[in-house]
Design an enzyme around this catalytic site. Structure first.
Site, PDB file in Angstrom:
ATOM      1  N   LEU A 176       5.294  -2.723 -10.322  1.00  0.00           N
ATOM      2  CA  LEU A 176       6.338  -1.885  -9.729  1.00  0.00           C
ATOM      3  C   LEU A 176       6.785  -0.782 -10.690  1.00  0.00           C
ATOM      4  O   LEU A 176       6.937  -1.004 -11.889  1.00  0.00           O
ATOM      5  CB  LEU A 176       7.540  -2.762  -9.348  1.00  0.00           C
ATOM      6  N   GLN A 198      -2.165   6.455   4.415  1.00  0.00           N
ATOM      7  CA  GLN A 198      -1.752   5.082   4.734  1.00  0.00           C
ATOM      8  C   GLN A 198      -0.541   5.096   5.663  1.00  0.00           C
ATOM      9  O   GLN A 198      -0.478   4.327   6.635  1.00  0.00           O
ATOM     10  CB  GLN A 198      -1.430   4.328   3.439  1.00  0.00           C
ATOM     11  N   GLY A 218       8.744   4.664  -8.246  1.00  0.00           N
ATOM     12  CA  GLY A 218       8.405   4.988  -6.855  1.00  0.00           C
ATOM     13  C   GLY A 218       8.748   3.817  -5.940  1.00  0.00           C
ATOM     14  O   GLY A 218       9.402   3.981  -4.904  1.00  0.00           O
ATOM     15  N   HIS A 219       8.327   2.599  -6.355  1.00  0.00           N
ATOM     16  CA  HIS A 219       8.669   1.408  -5.560  1.00  0.00           C
ATOM     17  C   HIS A 219      10.178   1.215  -5.503  1.00  0.00           C
ATOM     18  O   HIS A 219      10.738   0.834  -4.468  1.00  0.00           O
ATOM     19  CB  HIS A 219       8.054   0.146  -6.178  1.00  0.00           C
ATOM     20  N   SER A 276       0.724   2.859  -9.741  1.00  0.00           N
ATOM     21  CA  SER A 276       0.439   1.695 -10.584  1.00  0.00           C
ATOM     22  C   SER A 276      -0.851   1.917 -11.367  1.00  0.00           C
ATOM     23  O   SER A 276      -1.076   1.277 -12.400  1.00  0.00           O
ATOM     24  CB  SER A 276       0.304   0.438  -9.719  1.00  0.00           C
ATOM     25  N   GLN A 292      -8.593  -4.803   0.971  1.00  0.00           N
ATOM     26  CA  GLN A 292      -8.558  -3.343   0.954  1.00  0.00           C
ATOM     27  C   GLN A 292      -9.265  -2.745  -0.265  1.00  0.00           C
ATOM     28  O   GLN A 292      -9.209  -1.546  -0.484  1.00  0.00           O
ATOM     29  CB  GLN A 292      -7.129  -2.829   1.068  1.00  0.00           C
ATOM     30  N   LYS A 295       3.391   9.105  -1.036  1.00  0.00           N
ATOM     31  CA  LYS A 295       2.274   9.310  -1.957  1.00  0.00           C
ATOM     32  C   LYS A 295       0.963   8.888  -1.277  1.00  0.00           C
ATOM     33  O   LYS A 295      -0.071   9.528  -1.449  1.00  0.00           O
ATOM     34  CB  LYS A 295       2.552   8.508  -3.227  1.00  0.00           C
ATOM     35  N   ASP A 296       1.006   7.797  -0.502  1.00  0.00           N
ATOM     36  CA  ASP A 296      -0.157   7.372   0.281  1.00  0.00           C
ATOM     37  C   ASP A 296       0.016   7.906   1.705  1.00  0.00           C
ATOM     38  O   ASP A 296       0.240   7.147   2.662  1.00  0.00           O
ATOM     39  CB  ASP A 296      -0.267   5.848   0.283  1.00  0.00           C
TER      40      ASP A 296
HETATM   41  O1  PAF Z   1       0.469   0.656  -0.654  1.00  0.00           O
HETATM   42  C1  PAF Z   1       0.212  -0.497  -1.042  1.00  0.00           C
HETATM   43  O2  PAF Z   1       0.650  -0.958  -2.107  1.00  0.00           O
HETATM   44  C2  PAF Z   1      -0.682  -1.378  -0.168  1.00  0.00           C
HETATM   45  O3  PAF Z   1      -1.673  -0.635   0.448  1.00  0.00           O
HETATM   46  C3  PAF Z   1       0.100  -2.207   0.844  1.00  0.00           C
HETATM   47  C4  PAF Z   1       0.815  -1.342   1.846  1.00  0.00           C
HETATM   48  C5  PAF Z   1       1.116  -3.092   0.121  1.00  0.00           C
HETATM   49  C6  PAF Z   1      -0.859  -3.121   1.629  1.00  0.00           C
HETATM   50  O4  PAF Z   1      -1.542  -3.983   0.775  1.00  0.00           O
END
Ligand code: PAF
Length: 284
Positions: free
Chosen positions: A33, A153, A36-37, A186, A61, A149-150
């Site tokens: 972490l 996603q 950002g988190h 990270s 993933q 950032k993603d």
């Molecule tokens: O963004 C991430 O850290 C991952 O892709 C997530 C959303 C926790 C899914 O594993």
């Protein structure tokens, strides 16, 4: 005090004990972490009465040649950060608990997942949507916060939630950056000193393109060429893609019009893959 829920049964019991009127905010993570988190968790706390984070390095993933085994797992430090942030619960399941032997059901979004990181990392978004839906089913949050950032996603998860009628509001948290512009990730801990020094060029390339757009350049190929020229300043940067895309479908565009655009870049510095992006607003 952050309660640590180490398996699905403990999570379900915790969730069942909650009054139906209590709004639950959720931040799924893979740990390691950073600020950002923390900003996503702060947003979840603002949006809900109860906040839960998950830490699960999701094998589904990661591609066969990716960094699953070396992905940072500083779990004690992560728990301290969650405690300090006032997070109510942490879901910390094992791989066996999340993927029981013989699991054969997967979730796949088939449009937004295709280009950009989807093209570079086959199967990646199938792994993300599968684990995120499983987590949503267990946590049953009202609100879930994901980092901009993603960006791809975020778009894929928004589509999945819409298409599968998942009763969760998705919130995007803004990108948090180092003072020199490098987006927090990270994976930044992998960077050598030389690569770390070159890495802010990713953000600089996005800023240069935003400035060119503001000055009147709307041609997508011309804008991408400006971004690539900035990255060419360092031979340490091996570009995977530098794209100007529709901000929602992530489809290809030739001109930045009224809908604006997502500027998206991915590059390797040494063995570390970094991504960054910037949303160009609409022309309206
Ligand atoms: O963004 C991430 O850290 C991952 O892709 C997530 C959303 C926790 C899914 O594993």
């Amino acid at each position: 005090m952050t309660i640590i829920l180490r398996d699905k049964a403990a999570l379900r019991a915790w969730r069942l004990a909650m009054a139906p009127s209590q709004r639950v905010g959720f931040v799924p993570t893979m740990g390691a972490l950073h600020q950002g988190h923390m900003s996503l968790l702060a947003q979840a706390r603002e949006a809900a009465e109860v906040t839960i984070a998950s830490i699960f390095v999701n094998p589904l993933q990661f591609g066969p040649n990716e960094d699953l085994s070396r992905y940072p797992r500083p779990i004690e430090a992560d728990i301290e950060k969650l405690e300090a942030a006032g997070v109510d619960a942490l879901f910390l399941p094992s791989v066996e608990d999340m993927y029981p032997e013989g699991a054969s059901t997967f979730v796949e979004e088939t449009l937004v997942s295709g280009p950009l990181c989807g093209a570079m990392r086959p199967g990646h978004f199938r792994g993300v949507t599968t684990v995120v839906l499983k987590l949503f089913n267990l946590v049953q949050p009202h609100v879930a916060v994901f980092g901009q950032k993603d960006a791809q996603q975020c778009a894929v998860i928004e589509r999945m939630v819409r298409d599968l009628n998942v009763p969760v509001t998705i919130v995007r948290g803004p990108i948090v950056r180092e003072a020199d512009g490098l987006a927090l990730s990270s994976r930044n801990v992998y960077l050598s000193a030389e690569d770390r020094a070159a890495a802010p060029l990713l953000h600089k390339s996005l800023q240069a393109v935003a400035a060119a757009h503001a000055a009147g350049e709307h041609d997508a190929a011309a804008l991408a060429a400006i971004g690539l020229a900035v990255l060419a300043q360092s031979e340490r940067i091996k570009v995977q893609y530098w794209e100007v895309r529709d901000p929602e479908s992530l489809g290809a565009i030739t001109t930045v019009g009224a809908r604006g655009a997502l500027l998206a870049v991915a590059a390797h510095l040494g063995t570390t893959r970094l991504i960054d992006n910037l949303l160009l607003g609409s022309d309206a």
